[in-house]
Every structure is written in structure tokens, then in C-alpha cells.
Write an enzyme that holds these catalytic residues in place. Sequence first.
Site, mmCIF file in Angstrom:
data_model
loop_
_atom_site.group_PDB
_atom_site.id
_atom_site.type_symbol
_atom_site.label_atom_id
_atom_site.label_comp_id
_atom_site.label_asym_id
_atom_site.label_seq_id
_atom_site.Cartn_x
_atom_site.Cartn_y
_atom_site.Cartn_z
ATOM 1 N N GLY A 1 -6.331 -7.315 -10.128
ATOM 2 C CA GLY A 1 -5.798 -6.118 -10.386
ATOM 3 C C GLY A 1 -7.275 -4.878 -10.545
ATOM 4 N N SER A 2 -8.414 -5.275 -9.835
ATOM 5 C CA SER A 2 -9.256 -4.319 -9.844
ATOM 6 C C SER A 2 -8.932 -3.003 -9.174
ATOM 7 C CB SER A 2 -10.673 -4.746 -9.169
ATOM 8 O OG SER A 2 -10.630 -4.974 -7.805
ATOM 9 N N HIS B 1 -6.371 -2.955 2.530
ATOM 10 C CA HIS B 1 -6.631 -4.159 3.026
ATOM 11 C C HIS B 1 -7.981 -4.371 3.104
ATOM 12 C CE1 HIS B 1 -5.913 -7.831 5.229
ATOM 13 N NE2 HIS B 1 -6.708 -7.520 6.259
ATOM 14 N N ASP C 1 5.132 -0.102 7.260
ATOM 15 C CA ASP C 1 6.327 0.055 8.241
ATOM 16 C C ASP C 1 7.084 -1.181 8.067
ATOM 17 O OD1 ASP C 1 5.080 -1.572 10.298
ATOM 18 O OD2 ASP C 1 4.409 0.077 11.414
HETATM 19 C C1 GAR Z 1 -8.227 -6.355 -2.119
HETATM 20 O O1 GAR Z 1 -9.567 -6.698 -1.772
HETATM 21 C C2 GAR Z 1 -7.254 -6.014 -1.442
HETATM 22 O O2 GAR Z 1 -7.711 -5.499 -0.387
HETATM 23 C C3 GAR Z 1 -6.758 -7.426 -0.929
HETATM 24 O O3 GAR Z 1 -6.509 -8.127 -2.211
HETATM 25 C C4 GAR Z 1 -7.578 -7.758 -3.163
HETATM 26 C C5 GAR Z 1 -7.055 -7.689 -4.340
HETATM 27 O O4 GAR Z 1 -8.276 -7.285 -5.211
HETATM 28 N N1 GAR Z 1 -5.422 -7.110 -0.160
HETATM 29 C C6 GAR Z 1 -5.080 -7.844 1.042
HETATM 30 O O5 GAR Z 1 -5.863 -8.838 1.411
HETATM 31 C C7 GAR Z 1 -3.541 -7.687 1.547
HETATM 32 N N2 GAR Z 1 -3.404 -8.336 2.769
HETATM 33 P P1 GAR Z 1 -7.789 -6.923 -6.671
HETATM 34 O O6 GAR Z 1 -6.720 -7.738 -7.457
HETATM 35 O O7 GAR Z 1 -9.035 -6.953 -7.600
HETATM 36 O O8 GAR Z 1 -7.139 -5.277 -6.517
#
Ligand code: GAR
Length: 193
Positions: free
Chosen positions: A11-12, A94, A126
Site C-alpha cells: 500500500g505504498s 502499473h 476498460d
Molecule cells: C506497484 O508497483 C504497482 O504498480 C503494482 O503493484 C505495486 C504495489 O505496490 N501493480 C501491478 O503490478 C498491477 N499489475 P504498493 O502496494 O506498495 O502500492
Amino acid sequence: MRVGVLISGTGSNLQALIDDDAIDVACVVSDRAQAGGLERASRAGIESLVTADEAETAAFLDRHEVGLVVLAGYMRILSAEFVRRFSGRIMNVHPSLLPAFPGAHAVADAVEHGVRVTGVTVHLVDDGHVAADSGPIVLQEAMAVSYDDRAENVTERLHEIEHRLLPRAVRLFSAGGIEVVGRRVRVRDEHLA
Ligand code: GAR
């Protein structure tokens, strides 16, 4: 505009949204009870729900009257039905320059592929989201990768970009600064940085 955030992990990116005074995070849904982001929500006094059920998720988001749903590290692929219900109002971050390297292992895939440039994409989801990470691109930022880079430190640098780019895209959307023209997104002139 009230924003609902869907997470699966640390969740950063959720934290970056919480820390932005111009963004109103109304509620958080996690499909995993152990997600670190739940602690961030509770520290900020934001109501959260743990469920992997789409109908429950949709009802919770409706109850909080969210105008935008943000997928911030949400690793579940949404059904076309869910995407249609919040049509044009779901945003995803992403860690690659889409359409290169969609999916759950984007950073490792890009580094193993030997790319010299990667980056971050924020896009609207989408109902072709049956293929992961698809939809009109709102913002992208590129970053160089060197031979000595590893997935871990590339991830760290990408996170710094994400934490700037995602709040910026949410602010643009909330201010009505985005117009979708077919597959392409026009950022209205007055909102360009
Ligand atoms: C982030 O890097 C996000 O871009 C990726 O998961 C991570 C979550 O980090 N999402 C994907 O890969 C979606 N396909 P976080 O929990 O620290 O925000």
C-alpha cells in the site's frame, strides 16, 4: 471527489494518495487480510473492508459514493461486469511502460528481458481488462535501466515515480482535466503541468 482504493499488498501507493491533501480517500478494499496497506488505512482513519468478492466490493464502494476507483497494487483481475459498473471511473497504476510487460511480474519480466528503458503507466481500466492492465493511458514516465540493475532496485526507483504520477493522475481526473477520445486520453490544456 471521493476515491475508493483497492489494494492487495504494502500500500505504498495508497499512502501517497492519503498524503496528498487534494485527494479524498473515502474507503479501502483489500482482497488479502495480511495486506500492509490496511494498517495505513486504519492509521489514517479510513474505513476498510477485506473481501475478494466483487459484489461486496462494489456495494462498499457505492455506499461510500466514490467517484473514482483506484487500483493501487490490486492483483486481482476484475470481471467485465465490475468494470462496466464503474465504467470510465477505474484507474490502475502499473510498473512498466504498457503495453509492454503487463501482469503481476512486470518489473522482473522487464529486467530479465534486458530493457534499457522502463517506467510507470497510469491508465483507465476498460472492459477489455480481462487481459490485465489494459485501457486508455493517462500518464506515463520513463526511466533508464542499466546492465547492473536488479528487479529490487528498479522496483524502488519505479515506486518513487509511481508515488508522484498516481496522485497527479487522480488530481487530474477529479478536476475534470481528462477527456477520453477512443483509446487516447487528452489532458485538457489548462491542466497541463
Ligand atoms: C506497484 O508497483 C504497482 O504498480 C503494482 O503493484 C505495486 C504495489 O505496490 N501493480 C501491478 O503490478 C498491477 N499489475 P504498493 O502496494 O506498495 O502500492
